[in-house]
Design a protein around this motif. Structure first.
Motif, PDB file in Angstrom:
ATOM      1  N   LEU A  14       0.822  -1.210   0.000  1.00 52.95           N
ATOM      2  CA  LEU A  14       0.000   0.000   0.000  1.00 52.95           C
ATOM      3  C   LEU A  14       0.860   1.266   0.000  1.00 52.95           C
ATOM      4  N   VAL A  15       1.961   1.230   0.747  1.00 49.83           N
ATOM      5  CA  VAL A  15       2.862   2.383   0.765  1.00 49.83           C
ATOM      6  C   VAL A  15       3.476   2.595  -0.612  1.00 49.83           C
ATOM      7  N   LEU A  16       3.904   1.518  -1.256  1.00 45.50           N
ATOM      8  CA  LEU A  16       4.453   1.632  -2.611  1.00 45.50           C
ATOM      9  C   LEU A  16       3.404   2.135  -3.596  1.00 45.50           C
ATOM     10  N   LEU A  17       2.178   1.654  -3.480  1.00 53.63           N
ATOM     11  CA  LEU A  17       1.105   2.102  -4.343  1.00 53.63           C
ATOM     12  C   LEU A  17       0.816   3.584  -4.125  1.00 53.63           C
ATOM     13  N   ALA A  18       0.794   4.007  -2.862  1.00 55.74           N
ATOM     14  CA  ALA A  18       0.551   5.425  -2.550  1.00 55.74           C
ATOM     15  C   ALA A  18       1.665   6.299  -3.109  1.00 55.74           C
ATOM     16  N   ALA A  19       2.904   5.833  -3.040  1.00 53.13           N
ATOM     17  CA  ALA A  19       4.020   6.600  -3.586  1.00 53.13           C
ATOM     18  C   ALA A  19       3.897   6.719  -5.107  1.00 53.13           C
ATOM     19  N   ALA A  20       3.498   5.654  -5.759  1.00 50.11           N
ATOM     20  CA  ALA A  20       3.332   5.689  -7.217  1.00 50.11           C
ATOM     21  C   ALA A  20       2.189   6.631  -7.608  1.00 50.11           C
ATOM     22  N   VAL A  21       1.081   6.563  -6.889  1.00 52.65           N
ATOM     23  CA  VAL A  21      -0.061   7.430  -7.176  1.00 52.65           C
ATOM     24  C   VAL A  21       0.314   8.886  -6.930  1.00 52.65           C
ATOM     25  N   ARG A  22       1.051   9.138  -5.870  1.00 53.16           N
ATOM     26  CA  ARG A  22       1.481  10.505  -5.559  1.00 53.16           C
ATOM     27  C   ARG A  22       2.346  11.066  -6.693  1.00 53.16           C
ATOM     28  N   GLY A  23       3.241  10.237  -7.219  1.00 52.53           N
ATOM     29  CA  GLY A  23       4.088  10.667  -8.330  1.00 52.53           C
ATOM     30  C   GLY A  23       3.280  11.017  -9.565  1.00 52.53           C
ATOM     31  N   VAL A  24       2.290  10.205  -9.857  1.00 53.25           N
ATOM     32  CA  VAL A  24       1.436  10.473 -11.025  1.00 53.25           C
ATOM     33  C   VAL A  24       0.619  11.735 -10.798  1.00 53.25           C
ATOM     34  N   LEU A  25       0.050  11.871  -9.624  1.00 50.61           N
ATOM     35  CA  LEU A  25      -0.763  13.051  -9.327  1.00 50.61           C
ATOM     36  C   LEU A  25       0.074  14.329  -9.332  1.00 50.61           C
ATOM     37  N   ALA A  26       1.331  14.219  -8.950  1.00 53.77           N
ATOM     38  CA  ALA A  26       2.198  15.395  -8.951  1.00 53.77           C
ATOM     39  C   ALA A  26       2.485  15.864 -10.376  1.00 53.77           C
ATOM     40  N   ARG A  27       2.453  14.949 -11.351  1.00 55.98           N
ATOM     41  CA  ARG A  27       2.743  15.304 -12.745  1.00 55.98           C
ATOM     42  C   ARG A  27       1.522  15.818 -13.500  1.00 55.98           C
ATOM     43  N   LEU A  28       0.340  15.629 -12.962  1.00 60.98           N
ATOM     44  CA  LEU A  28      -0.871  16.006 -13.689  1.00 60.98           C
ATOM     45  C   LEU A  28      -0.936  17.487 -14.072  1.00 60.98           C
ATOM     46  N   PRO A  29      -0.595  18.433 -13.203  1.00 62.65           N
ATOM     47  CA  PRO A  29      -0.648  19.840 -13.630  1.00 62.65           C
ATOM     48  C   PRO A  29       0.285  20.135 -14.808  1.00 62.65           C
ATOM     49  N   GLY A  30       1.472  19.552 -14.786  1.00 64.51           N
ATOM     50  CA  GLY A  30       2.398  19.742 -15.904  1.00 64.51           C
ATOM     51  C   GLY A  30       1.859  19.138 -17.192  1.00 64.51           C
ATOM     52  N   LEU A  31       1.237  17.976 -17.078  1.00 66.61           N
ATOM     53  CA  LEU A  31       0.646  17.351 -18.255  1.00 66.61           C
ATOM     54  C   LEU A  31      -0.519  18.178 -18.773  1.00 66.61           C
ATOM     55  N   ARG A  32      -1.273  18.752 -17.868  1.00 67.10           N
ATOM     56  CA  ARG A  32      -2.398  19.608 -18.281  1.00 67.10           C
ATOM     57  C   ARG A  32      -1.888  20.836 -19.031  1.00 67.10           C
ATOM     58  N   ARG A  33      -0.846  21.472 -18.514  1.00 70.27           N
ATOM     59  CA  ARG A  33      -0.270  22.640 -19.192  1.00 70.27           C
ATOM     60  C   ARG A  33       0.239  22.254 -20.576  1.00 70.27           C
ATOM     61  N   ALA A  34       0.894  21.109 -20.666  1.00 70.38           N
ATOM     62  CA  ALA A  34       1.401  20.660 -21.961  1.00 70.38           C
ATOM     63  C   ALA A  34       0.253  20.386 -22.933  1.00 70.38           C
ATOM     64  N   ALA A  35      -0.828  19.807 -22.439  1.00 66.11           N
ATOM     65  CA  ALA A  35      -1.975  19.525 -23.304  1.00 66.11           C
ATOM     66  C   ALA A  35      -2.607  20.822 -23.798  1.00 66.11           C
ATOM     67  N   VAL A  36      -2.708  21.817 -22.927  1.00 66.74           N
ATOM     68  CA  VAL A  36      -3.277  23.106 -23.326  1.00 66.74           C
ATOM     69  C   VAL A  36      -2.385  23.770 -24.370  1.00 66.74           C
ATOM     70  N   LYS A  37      -1.073  23.693 -24.160  1.00 63.04           N
ATOM     71  CA  LYS A  37      -0.127  24.276 -25.116  1.00 63.04           C
ATOM     72  C   LYS A  37      -0.238  23.595 -26.488  1.00 63.04           C
ATOM     73  N   LEU A  38      -0.328  22.271 -26.467  1.00 59.58           N
ATOM     74  CA  LEU A  38      -0.467  21.532 -27.725  1.00 59.58           C
ATOM     75  C   LEU A  38      -1.776  21.871 -28.428  1.00 59.58           C
ATOM     76  N   GLN A  39      -2.838  22.039 -27.660  1.00 66.00           N
ATOM     77  CA  GLN A  39      -4.123  22.411 -28.256  1.00 66.00           C
ATOM     78  C   GLN A  39      -4.028  23.785 -28.914  1.00 66.00           C
TER      79      GLN A  39
END
Length: 82
Positions: A14-39
């Motif tokens: 569960l700790v490993l899963l939480a760490a992986a989810v945290r990493g993905v969630l931390a990247r979401l704003p950057g991915l959103r900005r990149a998607a907006v830029k590409l659009q």
């Protein structure tokens, strides 16, 4: 004793899963900005493609007018010489 081992393995997973989810969630704003830029870039590219198409059509129309003008000039030269 076996329950403690099972519990430790489940908690570690569960700790490993939480760490992986945290990493993905931390990247979401950057991915959103990149998607907006590409659009935005895609919209600009479509706008430029429309402008290029209009320019192409104008160029073809001018070429046709030039051909007509050249034919008229030839007729005028022939009439003057003849």
């Amino acid at each position: 004793m076996l329950w403690w081992i099972v519990l430790a393995v489940v908690l570690a997973t569960l700790v490993l899963l939480a760490a992986a989810v945290r990493g993905v969630l931390a990247r979401l704003p950057g991915l959103r900005r990149a998607a907006v830029k590409l659009q935005r870039r895609q919209d600009e590219a479509l706008e430029l493609a429309g402008a290029a198409q209009t320019l192409q059509e104008r160029s073809e129309a001018l070429q046709r007018r030039l051909a007509v003008t050249q034919r008229r000039m030839e007729l005028i030269r022939v009439k003057r010489q003849g």
